[in-house]
Design an enzyme around this catalytic site. Sequence first.
Site, short mmCIF file in Angstrom:
data_model
loop_
_atom_site.label_atom_id
_atom_site.label_comp_id
_atom_site.label_asym_id
_atom_site.label_seq_id
_atom_site.Cartn_x
_atom_site.Cartn_y
_atom_site.Cartn_z
N ASN A 1 0.83 -1.22 0.00
CA ASN A 1 0.00 0.00 0.00
C ASN A 1 0.86 1.27 0.00
OD1 ASN A 1 -2.27 -1.60 0.17
ND2 ASN A 1 -2.73 -1.12 2.30
N ARG B 1 -10.45 -4.26 -15.01
CA ARG B 1 -9.29 -5.07 -14.62
C ARG B 1 -9.68 -6.53 -14.80
NH1 ARG B 1 -5.89 -1.60 -11.68
NH2 ARG B 1 -6.96 0.03 -10.51
N ARG C 1 -5.20 1.94 -13.65
CA ARG C 1 -3.84 2.11 -13.12
C ARG C 1 -3.19 0.79 -12.74
NH1 ARG C 1 -4.07 6.37 -9.01
NH2 ARG C 1 -3.77 7.86 -10.68
N HIS D 1 -15.31 3.04 -15.66
CA HIS D 1 -15.12 2.25 -14.44
C HIS D 1 -16.34 1.39 -14.14
CE1 HIS D 1 -14.51 1.99 -9.89
NE2 HIS D 1 -13.40 1.48 -10.39
N TYR E 1 -12.11 -9.96 -3.01
CA TYR E 1 -12.85 -8.73 -2.71
C TYR E 1 -14.30 -9.07 -2.37
CZ TYR E 1 -9.20 -6.02 -5.26
OH TYR E 1 -8.04 -5.45 -5.69
N ARG F 1 -14.41 2.02 3.82
CA ARG F 1 -13.21 1.22 4.08
C ARG F 1 -11.95 2.06 4.19
NH1 ARG F 1 -11.73 -1.48 -0.81
NH2 ARG F 1 -10.14 0.10 -1.05
N HIS G 1 -15.16 -4.06 -0.92
CA HIS G 1 -15.11 -3.36 -2.20
C HIS G 1 -16.50 -2.96 -2.72
CE1 HIS G 1 -14.10 -3.04 -6.63
NE2 HIS G 1 -13.10 -2.37 -6.11
#
Length: 710
Positions: free
Chosen positions: A51, A379, A409, A439, A472, A568, A596
Amino acid sequence: MGNKTIFGKPENFWNREISWLEFNYRVLSEAMDTSIPLFERMKFLSITASNLDEFFMIRIASLKDMVHAGYKKRDIAGMTAIEQIKALLPKTHDFIKLQYKTYQESLLPALRSEGIQIIESHEDLTKEQELYLDDIFKKDIYPVLTPMAVDSSRPFPLVRNKTLNIGALIVNHDKGSEPEFATVQVPDVLPRVISVPTTDESKAVILLEEIIERNLQQLFLNCEILCAHPYRIIRNADLSIDEEDAADLLKEIEKKLKKRQWGEVIKLEVEEHIDPQLLKILKREFAVPEEAIYAIHGPLDLKFLMKVYGMEGFEHLKYPVHIPQPLTTLNQEEDIFTQIRRKDILIHLPYDSFDPVVEFVKQSANDKDVLAIKQTLYRVSGHSPIVSALAKAAENGKQVTVLVELKARFDEENNINWAKALEKAGCHVIYGLIGLKTHSKITLVVRREEEGIKRYVHLGTGNYNDITAKLYTDMGILTAHDSIGEDATAVFNMLSGYSEPSKWNQLLVAPIWLRDGFLRFIRREIANAREGKEAHIIAKMNSLCDATIMEALYEASCAGVKIELIVRGICCLKTGIAGISENITVRSIVGTFLEHSRIFYFYNDGREEVYMGSADWMPRNLDKRVEIVFPVLDEDLKRQVIQIVQIQLSDNVKAHILKPDGSYEKVTPGNKKPLNSQDYFCKQAKKRQKVKEGTPIRTFRPALPMEEEE
């Protein structure tokens, strides 16, 4: 919306970056929690390192870019970029100290007590271990290494982002007595964690850099090595692309990906007792200020702990394996379209299996009556069954349109490869709208049936990624509602062409309509509260930092609306401000799986509405992305989702509550029965599955991934 003079003041908000650092402290607290199995604690510590790398590469780098550009605008908390950097760097130094204190004083002794030794220095090896590792060096490591000396004819080498290196000062007496700098990269193509034989039943490992350091003399023959120390750099990896001027977006991103390895050095990590002269050279060559140098008490880059976690034979030090369960609402006898037509289907990952989503696309690819498949991909995994099914559909003559988001990203390269493969298979591939990331998570299947054309839609809160579907927590719905099907068609027409619908039946779509939709729902609760009616908002998301939304929530709190937030990560909203946010609570759940899903509940005077989707309450999601938030229309499923959120609001094991001072306090059960929401959902999924005994299921162990930066 709201009175800016009251709600919009900088003192009413937390700084986004400091709030993120608080999130990483919550992850670190899991590594420090001795009630958690040892290997799981080790994994959480590894995650904090991952992270933090991304935080420096993107967030700190972005602030540095603003400073270089002379950008003076203040954030919602009233801080300029330079003020944020000045506040953040001491905090990151403190954070890293706590990471290594946890490693040295808590994890290493606990590992030793379990018969596992991480040998910290090659000087601690026995004679037998030295011989064993010297042999490995000679056969497997030495041929891969490239030692690089720096002198008048050889300039300082380009050191790649995130690589671990060993820097040395050497003297070549044939040339004189002046020390010269030399470096060797610790190759990432070789395992970093290497097992070492022991004389008893214990397990010992050593890190690759220690073996290289021990044998460094073999790389610099005829030289005297004065000192050698590992170092590591983090570079600016924020990709900025002027899409208006990029004739070919795919080629432009491929070019920028190479440059990511050579961006400005944002952080230099060195061994704690590094030779001052060697440090001076590194500092000069990388042009880093003193505050960007981190002296590490222990091995650099704690991500190696994930490799230690993967060692076999220590299952008793890990959480039990969780198996995603087949959906009890689906059966194998009927085709999936008949079942979706009958009733909407809810999928709760990773407790339920991701297989129905894969099956939906696979059956669509092979069904003779399916005419078209349209899907957004943000993704996807390296060997994606979804992408394989889409390619198969194109080969079968279906109209297949896939939006592949090239700007996701750290997945740019993966997505470029998939885009090329899909085009080769005959799919129509589009790369989204200029200036906007796509997205949203949506699949539309158009099928010819007796009554005419029928549309089937999958909408989700998470990516079409079969790997993260096991890691997730996400929600998804399969539906054949005509109104949602019409909206889905409009979404893809908007993405592939220029047509913006004048209205939507059911979906809330960013960047144009979503913000207004959320504000409309919040205003409705405010109006109800002012009329003396019950008013209630529950919202679950990854991040909350949009000023307009937060001001609306403050106004709602003042009106008497009960607001319960489950956030979160980043939360810039402050709780407990007298006269402003007394009716707002914020909790963050950090557990085995990465939370998520985005879920939004509005009481609406008893006519409860539940929405789910891909968007957080952040400016980028509401204004700069194509996002979809969708209603849960089926009453049974709506009750299920409300119950899921209520369980999370009752979690007293993995939840942390945001305090008025910006810190988070972990909830404890006290006199109540402990409730770990993630464990609860695992058990519920297994209970439901008991009616389907004997179903073959793949097993896996959950591994909390790094904080995704979407």
